[in-house]
Design an enzyme around this catalytic site. Structure first.
Site, PDB file in Angstrom:
ATOM      1  N   MET A   1      65.907  50.306  63.375  1.00 12.52           N
ATOM      2  CA  MET A   1      64.075  50.490  63.777  1.00 12.52           C
ATOM      3  C   MET A   1      63.297  49.516  62.816  1.00 12.52           C
ATOM      4  SD  MET A   1      61.494  53.164  64.387  1.00 12.52           S
ATOM      5  CE  MET A   1      61.143  53.220  62.068  1.00 12.52           C
ATOM      6  N   ASP A 390      62.782  50.135  65.517  1.00  8.62           N
ATOM      7  CA  ASP A 390      63.180  51.827  65.051  1.00  8.62           C
ATOM      8  C   ASP A 390      64.032  52.359  64.940  1.00  8.62           C
ATOM      9  OD1 ASP A 390      60.108  53.430  63.265  1.00  8.62           O
ATOM     10  OD2 ASP A 390      61.517  52.914  62.428  1.00  8.62           O
ATOM     11  N   THR A 391      64.910  52.316  64.309  1.00 10.17           N
ATOM     12  CA  THR A 391      66.534  52.640  64.741  1.00 10.17           C
ATOM     13  C   THR A 391      66.437  54.053  63.593  1.00 10.17           C
ATOM     14  OG1 THR A 391      66.685  50.329  63.384  1.00 10.17           O
ATOM     15  CG2 THR A 391      68.438  52.167  62.927  1.00 10.17           C
ATOM     16  N   ILE A 392      67.490  55.057  64.491  1.00  8.68           N
ATOM     17  CA  ILE A 392      68.474  56.188  64.421  1.00  8.68           C
ATOM     18  C   ILE A 392      69.390  55.919  63.566  1.00  8.68           C
ATOM     19  CG2 ILE A 392      66.449  57.611  65.561  1.00  8.68           C
ATOM     20  CD1 ILE A 392      69.927  57.501  65.881  1.00  8.68           C
TER      21      ILE A 392
END
Length: 582
Positions: A1, A390-392
């Site tokens: 992310m 933003d990525t998990i």
């Protein structure tokens, strides 16, 4: 992310370096309270989690529980990862969703091998570099229809499930569908980023209607429902991957982009395919760190550690000027190559991965480092230097020994803002990472995969699984991977402490997407609260520009194999998540 405050080259949004350095004199470390814990670990905000059978570590407590429930019901670690990822797209849309891409590394205990999956989507076939030039664009915009690429996550779920799943995929998706209909309370960090995204994305069709409550973001603790996403997931559960890429969902997407100046088409979706890839590795002091090859940036972590391996970091100590200086210089060298050489291998067939991650090349690059002076400019390797070759984030491990390292993202926070009517998800803006210059390895082309920031990681020792982990957060990711390994191996921290210790982020390297000029001033070193003032002063004397920044230090989850049996888990204290097991 990439969260709202982690955009490239954040030079002007922060306080002056000297003022920040002086402020650090009076600042207690953010982890200072941890020193009062009975364990005596100076950086651990909480204990490691131990469990005899299975473990899950995700960025949301409810998705961690979903993963555990799936494994208790007989599902594999892959089933649990799919279930948790689907739920995160609902519960943490600020970093994930079915409109984004997915990468994974899986340890299979039956074959005793690692398997890598690249689930990144390609650019629309009807969009060309000439179209951007005709519009007078020098860079691809971060929102709207132009940066949208094919979402690869759903295809990734089915590819992983076909090889490693045990439960019907409808069972894996059922928890997310139920929470989407019945609702769930929004957590603290997620509410913060959601609120920051709404003003920027509400102008795009479908976003305000599907991702706000009367035009605002949901508040902390407020119940959030997404019946549209529930319907989408139900179609996928019943009709398989083709329900998304070739069915009514695909036709809705095609019509939506045609009506709103976009280029993503039914044909783009119908022709999508991810691919299984061989992970690549380098050994760091007896531990093999595994990453996926480009179009991602994972090998930057290998390059950083290869350079650092020659230095006695343990004797220097965590937080010493040598620790921060050497890490920063190694990062600059790796990221210069990242900007030049990391791209879709289907288009950039000469990408010299083996040479870039070799010990010989690291020794060559290490000669550019001075212990007394910061590098201001760094050139990438030349073809001649490389002609030898933003990525998990979430991780799950099951009772049979299968371990999954999985990362999934919309790219910049909530993505492009484009949300097709009735589908309940936002499309990624990953195409922003293309370069609008002919001849660049990452130059835009139809049907091409962009440079990718999201990277899962895995560590083996003597051919056996040791650690599944990741650190989400844009360009922080390979920097975070290297720092976690340094904390564990060089500085002797436990799994939780390694993630909680204050982090370093160097910003300002030349960008693969061409969104900033080439580094000529050494960039900036962001130090999270907790580094000694003496270190900051000495870094400045050596020519580093030191500053502080709010939030760009990533999000960490990890599962380690317990040599006594079972697993050890850790979760990021800077996020809403949880590690738990049974």
């Amino acid at each position: 992310m990439s969260s709202p405050n982690t955009a490239p080259r954040r030079r002007t949004a922060l306080l002056a370096p000297l003022a920040l350095a002086l402020a650090c004199v009076f600042a207690l470390p953010s982890t200072a309270s941890a020193a009062d814990r009975i364990s005596g670990k100076p950086f651990a905000t909480r204990s490691e989690v131990y469990a005899p059978h299975a473990m899950a570590a995700t960025s949301h407590p409810l998705t961690t529980q979903i993963a555990l429930d799936v494994m208790k019901a007989g599902g594999s670690a892959v089933d649990a990862a799919i279930a948790a990822n689907a739920a995160l797209g609902l519960m943490e849309p600020t970093g994930s969703g079915v409109g984004g891409d997915l990468f994974a590394i899986v340890w299979d205990p039956k074959t005793k091998k690692l398997y890598g999956y690249n689930g990144s989507g390609r650019s629309p076939k009807s969009l060309t570099l000439a179209e951007f030039q005709k519009r007078g664009l020098k860079e691809i915009p971060p929102t709207g229809p132009l940066p949208v690429t094919v979402p690869g996550a759903v295809d990734g779920w089915f590819a992983l499930h076909e090889r490693f799943g045990r439960k019907p995929i409808a069972d894996d998706l059922a928890p997310a569908i139920r929470y989407a209909r019945e609702g769930h309370p929004v957590h603290e960090v997620i509410a913060y980023y959601w609120n920051a995204s709404v003003p920027k994305l509400s102008k795009w069709p479908g976003f305000k209607e599907q991702f706000t409550i009367d035009g605002r973001a949901p508040r902390v603790g407020e119940m959030w429902r997404n019946p549209n996403l529930a319907n989408t997931l139900e179609q996928i559960a019943k009709g398989g991957r083709d329900a998304f890429y070739k069915g009514d969902i695909a036709r809705t997407i095609d019509a939506y982009f045609k009506a709103n100046g976009g280029f993503l088409s039914y044909e783009d979706l119908a022709s999508h395919h991810g691919e299984w890839v061989e992970p690549v590795s380098s050994n760091y002091r007896g531990y093999d760190l595994w990453e996926l090859p480009p179009n991602g940036q994972g090998i930057a972590a290998l390059q950083i550690l290869n350079i650092l391996e020659a230095y006695d970091l343990k004797s220097y100590g965590f937080g010493s000027v040598e620790h921060v200086h050497l890490f920063t210089e190694a990062k600059k060298l790796a990221f210069a190559d990242r900007a030049r050489w990391y791209a879709d291998p289907a288009f950039e067939k000469s990408s010299p991965v083996a040479r870039l991650i070799s010990k010989e090349y690291a020794a060559q690059r290490r000669k550019l480092i001075s212990m007394d002076k910061a590098l201001l400019e760094v050139q990438p390797a030349t073809p001649k230097q490389l002609d030898q070759g933003d990525t998990i984030y979430m991780t799950v491990a099951d009772a049979d020994g299968m371990m999954v390292s999985l990362i999934q993202s919309n790219y910049r926070g909530m993505g492009s803002g484009m949300a097709a009517p009735g589908l309940g998800f936002i499309f990624q803006d990953r195409g922003e990472q293309f370069v609008l210059k002919e001849g660049h390895p990452n130059s835009f082309a139809p049907g091409k995969r962009p440079f990718h920031t999201i990277i899962p990681a895995f560590v083996t020792r003597q051919g056996k699984p040791w650690l599944s982990f990741g650190v989400m957060g844009g360009a922080m990711q390979p920097q975070g991977h290297a720092q976690i390994l340094m904390n564990l191996i060089d500085f002797g921290m436990n799994l939780q402490e390694a993630g909680d210790a204050p982090r370093i982020q160097h910003d300002g390297s030349t960008d693969p997407a061409g969104q900033a000029e080439a580094m000529s001033d050494g960039g900036e070193v962001d130090l999270e609260t907790g580094y000694p003032y003496e270190t900051i002063r000495e870094l400045m004397r050596r020519g580093h520009s030191v500053r502080s920044a709010l939030g760009p230090y990533g999000g960490y989850q990890a599962i380690m194999v317990n040599p006594n049996g079972g697993y050890v888990g850790a979760s990021e204290s800077r996020k809403d998540g949880q590690a738990a097991g049974y």
